[in-house]
Design a protein around this motif. Structure first.
Motif, PDB file in Angstrom:
ATOM      1  N   ASN A 326       0.913  -1.198   0.026  1.00  0.00           N
ATOM      2  CA  ASN A 326       0.158   0.072  -0.110  1.00  0.00           C
ATOM      3  C   ASN A 326       1.003   1.117   0.078  1.00  0.00           C
ATOM      4  OD1 ASN A 326      -1.504   2.108   1.977  1.00  0.00           O
ATOM      5  ND2 ASN A 326      -2.768   1.358   0.227  1.00  0.00           N
ATOM      6  N   ASN A 330       1.203   3.820  -3.164  1.00  0.00           N
ATOM      7  CA  ASN A 330       0.911   5.205  -3.021  1.00  0.00           C
ATOM      8  C   ASN A 330       2.056   5.982  -3.286  1.00  0.00           C
ATOM      9  OD1 ASN A 330      -1.641   5.003  -1.937  1.00  0.00           O
ATOM     10  ND2 ASN A 330      -1.180   5.251   0.275  1.00  0.00           N
ATOM     11  N   ALA A 331       3.229   5.605  -3.050  1.00  0.00           N
ATOM     12  CA  ALA A 331       4.192   6.387  -3.601  1.00  0.00           C
ATOM     13  C   ALA A 331       4.399   6.475  -5.028  1.00  0.00           C
ATOM     14  CB  ALA A 331       5.590   5.908  -3.046  1.00  0.00           C
ATOM     15  N   LYS A 333       1.805   6.014  -7.016  1.00  0.00           N
ATOM     16  CA  LYS A 333       0.466   6.938  -7.476  1.00  0.00           C
ATOM     17  C   LYS A 333       0.852   8.144  -7.431  1.00  0.00           C
ATOM     18  CE  LYS A 333      -3.636   5.535  -5.551  1.00  0.00           C
ATOM     19  NZ  LYS A 333      -4.497   4.920  -5.065  1.00  0.00           N
ATOM     20  N   TYR A 334       1.402   8.789  -6.169  1.00  0.00           N
ATOM     21  CA  TYR A 334       1.519  10.148  -5.913  1.00  0.00           C
ATOM     22  C   TYR A 334       2.689  11.048  -6.197  1.00  0.00           C
ATOM     23  CZ  TYR A 334      -2.969   8.835  -3.892  1.00  0.00           C
ATOM     24  OH  TYR A 334      -4.305   8.498  -3.858  1.00  0.00           O
ATOM     25  N   VAL A 361       4.209  14.538  -5.011  1.00  0.00           N
ATOM     26  CA  VAL A 361       3.387  15.980  -4.787  1.00  0.00           C
ATOM     27  C   VAL A 361       3.532  16.145  -3.307  1.00  0.00           C
ATOM     28  CG1 VAL A 361       2.013  15.379  -6.781  1.00  0.00           C
ATOM     29  CG2 VAL A 361       1.279  14.627  -4.473  1.00  0.00           C
ATOM     30  N   PHE A 376     -10.753   9.460   3.626  1.00  0.00           N
ATOM     31  CA  PHE A 376      -9.774  10.670   3.560  1.00  0.00           C
ATOM     32  C   PHE A 376      -8.986  10.547   2.254  1.00  0.00           C
ATOM     33  CE2 PHE A 376      -6.584  13.794   3.987  1.00  0.00           C
ATOM     34  CZ  PHE A 376      -7.502  15.079   3.905  1.00  0.00           C
ATOM     35  N   ARG A 377      -9.236  11.655   1.242  1.00  0.00           N
ATOM     36  CA  ARG A 377      -8.400  11.743   0.271  1.00  0.00           C
ATOM     37  C   ARG A 377      -8.183  13.202   0.101  1.00  0.00           C
ATOM     38  NH1 ARG A 377      -9.486   9.012  -5.008  1.00  0.00           N
ATOM     39  NH2 ARG A 377      -7.227   8.740  -4.740  1.00  0.00           N
ATOM     40  N   GLY A 386      -8.785   6.132  -6.270  1.00  0.00           N
ATOM     41  CA  GLY A 386      -8.270   5.520  -4.778  1.00  0.00           C
ATOM     42  C   GLY A 386      -9.751   5.332  -4.042  1.00  0.00           C
ATOM     43  N   SER A 387      -9.478   4.750  -3.090  1.00  0.00           N
ATOM     44  CA  SER A 387     -10.706   4.245  -2.041  1.00  0.00           C
ATOM     45  C   SER A 387     -10.504   5.284  -0.886  1.00  0.00           C
ATOM     46  CB  SER A 387     -10.680   2.740  -1.504  1.00  0.00           C
ATOM     47  OG  SER A 387      -9.433   2.536  -0.804  1.00  0.00           O
ATOM     48  N   GLY A 390      -6.904   2.576   2.033  1.00  0.00           N
ATOM     49  CA  GLY A 390      -5.568   2.167   2.171  1.00  0.00           C
ATOM     50  C   GLY A 390      -4.716   2.330   3.364  1.00  0.00           C
TER      51      GLY A 390
HETATM   52  P1  ADP Z   1      -6.170   6.049  -1.856  1.00  0.00           P
HETATM   53  O1  ADP Z   1      -4.855   6.292  -2.062  1.00  0.00           O
HETATM   54  O2  ADP Z   1      -6.872   4.836  -2.181  1.00  0.00           O
HETATM   55  O3  ADP Z   1      -7.036   7.238  -1.950  1.00  0.00           O
HETATM   56  P2  ADP Z   1      -4.894   5.940   0.972  1.00  0.00           P
HETATM   57  O4  ADP Z   1      -5.831   5.865   2.197  1.00  0.00           O
HETATM   58  O5  ADP Z   1      -4.153   4.986   0.631  1.00  0.00           O
HETATM   59  O6  ADP Z   1      -6.240   5.874  -0.151  1.00  0.00           O
HETATM   60  O7  ADP Z   1      -4.456   7.209   0.819  1.00  0.00           O
HETATM   61  C1  ADP Z   1      -5.257   8.475   1.358  1.00  0.00           C
HETATM   62  C2  ADP Z   1      -4.721   9.929   0.748  1.00  0.00           C
HETATM   63  O8  ADP Z   1      -3.512  10.236   1.459  1.00  0.00           O
HETATM   64  C3  ADP Z   1      -4.797   9.648  -0.666  1.00  0.00           C
HETATM   65  O9  ADP Z   1      -5.881   9.961  -1.368  1.00  0.00           O
HETATM   66  C4  ADP Z   1      -3.619  10.785  -1.008  1.00  0.00           C
HETATM   67  O10 ADP Z   1      -4.324  12.032  -1.035  1.00  0.00           O
HETATM   68  C5  ADP Z   1      -2.828  10.860   0.183  1.00  0.00           C
HETATM   69  N1  ADP Z   1      -1.599  10.005   0.094  1.00  0.00           N
HETATM   70  C6  ADP Z   1      -1.293   8.819   0.354  1.00  0.00           C
HETATM   71  N2  ADP Z   1       0.138   8.444   0.303  1.00  0.00           N
HETATM   72  C7  ADP Z   1       0.408   9.546  -0.392  1.00  0.00           C
HETATM   73  C8  ADP Z   1       1.950   9.760  -0.873  1.00  0.00           C
HETATM   74  N3  ADP Z   1       2.793   9.069  -0.698  1.00  0.00           N
HETATM   75  N4  ADP Z   1       2.092  11.139  -1.285  1.00  0.00           N
HETATM   76  C9  ADP Z   1       1.131  12.121  -1.365  1.00  0.00           C
HETATM   77  N5  ADP Z   1      -0.067  12.026  -0.967  1.00  0.00           N
HETATM   78  C10 ADP Z   1      -0.481  10.442  -0.477  1.00  0.00           C
END
Ligand code: ADP
Length: 433
Positions: A326, A330-331, A333-334, A361, A376-377, A386-387, A390
């Motif tokens: 996870n 995320n790393a 994805k973002y 970002v 929370f996103r 995303g959900s 994670g």
């Molecule tokens: P998801 O990625 O499915 O939206 P997560 O619970 O994994 O759900 O993450 C929640 C939110 O945290 C993401 O929507 C994103 O906005 C932020 N986030 C998580 N990891 C990162 C990261 N490595 N860099 C920037 N933002 C992040």
């Protein structure tokens, strides 16, 4: 009124006031029933000269009788199985009739207790350490509006006629106050439970609507590319075909992740998260998770850096892999293509720390505090599917291992996620390699 009586009346007036204050002060704390009941009884027995023992009994609808919520002058732990039916003994009679009773002599208390069941009699004998019936007693029904809450019983084990008829009215007033508060404490407890249920239902509805929304993006993409590939009138060259299939494959992964988060979250909600702990090598789990992530995205550089003294830790390998996956997902994805992602492992005295750092970002300070909340996103211009489940799942997994998880970040300059795991168990078991 002579001077002596006037002084004594004044004293008893003061006593009553201080008794009432004592009770009101305890009720004002609005603590739970379990905490307030013993305090109330102790305060009453303490301030009322006439009483040297007492019981606060509450009606238990499931058992159909009065059960002891607090006792003073008794070995209370012996009373946990005591249950007076309405009408049984002194307290059962006050409860059934809804009227206060005064028992001035040992003969009167003995007569009222003649119908005590054999089982209750044994319990009482053990709890009073052999002392027979009280020599005088007062029993007040606790009634809040229409609801019979229980009974307050004050006793004197050494002195007959310790309570005067005038006490009855005052103690009933104290009892009314207690009944109202205990009843609202009970209602508060019920309300909290009802609120928790409706909150859980609201969350379920949220899960469905959020996920349905998030699934639309990858589905639209899968549908679009596969429809295009199936069109007879257009002949795509093999390179384009492969590119389309690649996109379909990636979007299927996105869908799979959403469904996995959803299932995982419902397993956790149902309290079914079970850890299968065993000594694990985090370096190996990290390498596997990295390979998996790299297969799915070849646009990032991934690096692992574990200290040479990094120990085995006792953990559930499948769950920890899930956390690593996870954080790595995320790393990726973002952060933009080409970014470096480093997983670092360090050993400390009582724990190990693993971090996943990216050059992406980043996250604003206000958002950092909310990352681990469900759904929370961070709101940003570009929509990334995303959900929002994670990180909360990762937190539950890490915390149930006895570890911590948190993030540090600077907007625009990347983020680092950390988690710790305790290292004590494996070392005690001497399982070091
Ligand atoms: P998801 O990625 O499915 O939206 P997560 O619970 O994994 O759900 O993450 C929640 C939110 O945290 C993401 O929507 C994103 O906005 C932020 N986030 C998580 N990891 C990162 C990261 N490595 N860099 C920037 N933002 C992040």
């Amino acid at each position: 009124m002579g001077k002596k009586e006037a002084v004594s009346a004044q004293t008893s007036q003061d006593k009553r006031l201080s008794t009432m204050f004592g009770v009101a002060r305890i009720l004002a704390t609005q603590e739970s029933l379990g905490i307030m009941a013993p305090r109330l009884l102790a305060s009453l027995v303490d301030t009322l000269d006439a009483a040297d023992a007492g019981l606060l009994l509450l009606y238990d609808a499931a058992r159909g009788g009065l059960r002891v919520a607090a006792g003073s002058g008794y070995a209370v732990e012996s009373l946990k199985d005591l249950c007076f039916l309405p009408g049984e003994s002194i307290s059962g009679k006050a409860f059934q009739t809804g009227a206060a009773h005064l028992y001035r002599t040992p003969a009167e208390t003995a007569a009222a207790m003649r119908d005590v069941s054999a089982a209750n009699r044994d319990i009482l004998r053990a709890a009073t350490l052999g002392v027979a019936e009280p020599l005088s007693a007062i029993a007040i029904p606790l009634i809040a509006g229409e609801t019979k809450v229980g009974v307050l019983m004050l006793e004197n084990l050494r002195q007959p006629a310790s309570f005067a008829p005038a006490d009855l009215e005052f103690i009933q007033a104290v009892g009314d106050l207690i009944a109202l508060s205990l009843n609202s404490a009970r209602l508060r407890q019920d309300l909290t439970e009802t609120q928790a249920i409706s909150e859980a239902n609201r969350l379920k509805a949220d899960v469905i609507s959020i996920l349905a929304h998030e699934m639309r993006t990858p589905l639209t993409s899968i549908k679009g590319y596969s429809t295009a590939l199936l069109m007879d009138e257009i002949a795509f060259n093999p390179e384009t075909q492969r590119e389309f299939l690649q996109i379909i494959d990636e979007e299927c992964d996105v869908l799979q992740d959403l469904i996995r988060d959803l299932l995982e979250s419902s397993v956790i909600d149902a309290g079914l998260l079970k850890l299968e702990l065993q000594p694990v090598k985090l370096e190996r789990l990290t390498a596997e998770a990295m390979e998996d992530v790299a297969r799915r995205s070849r646009q990032h550089r991934l690096l692992a850096d574990f200290s040479p003294d990094f120990p085995l830790v006792e953990a559930d390998p499948e769950r920890i892999t899930q956390v690593l996956r996870n954080l790595l997902d995320n790393a990726v994805k973002y952060s933009p293509a080409g970014g470096l992602i480093v997983v670092r492992g360090q050993a400390q005295a009582g724990e190990v720390i693993v971090s996943v750092a990216d050059q992406g970002v980043g996250i604003a300070p206000d958002d950092l505090n909310r990352l681990f909340e469900r759904f929370f996103r961070v709101q940003s211009g570009q929509h990334i599917v995303g959900s929002g489940l994670g990180l909360p799942i990762a937190r539950t997994i890490i915390e149930s291992h006895g570890g911590r998880i948190w993030a540090e970040s600077q907007l625009g300059h990347g983020s680092t996620f950390y988690f710790t795991l305790p290292r004590r168990r494996v070392e005690q078991g001497g399982e070091e390699p």
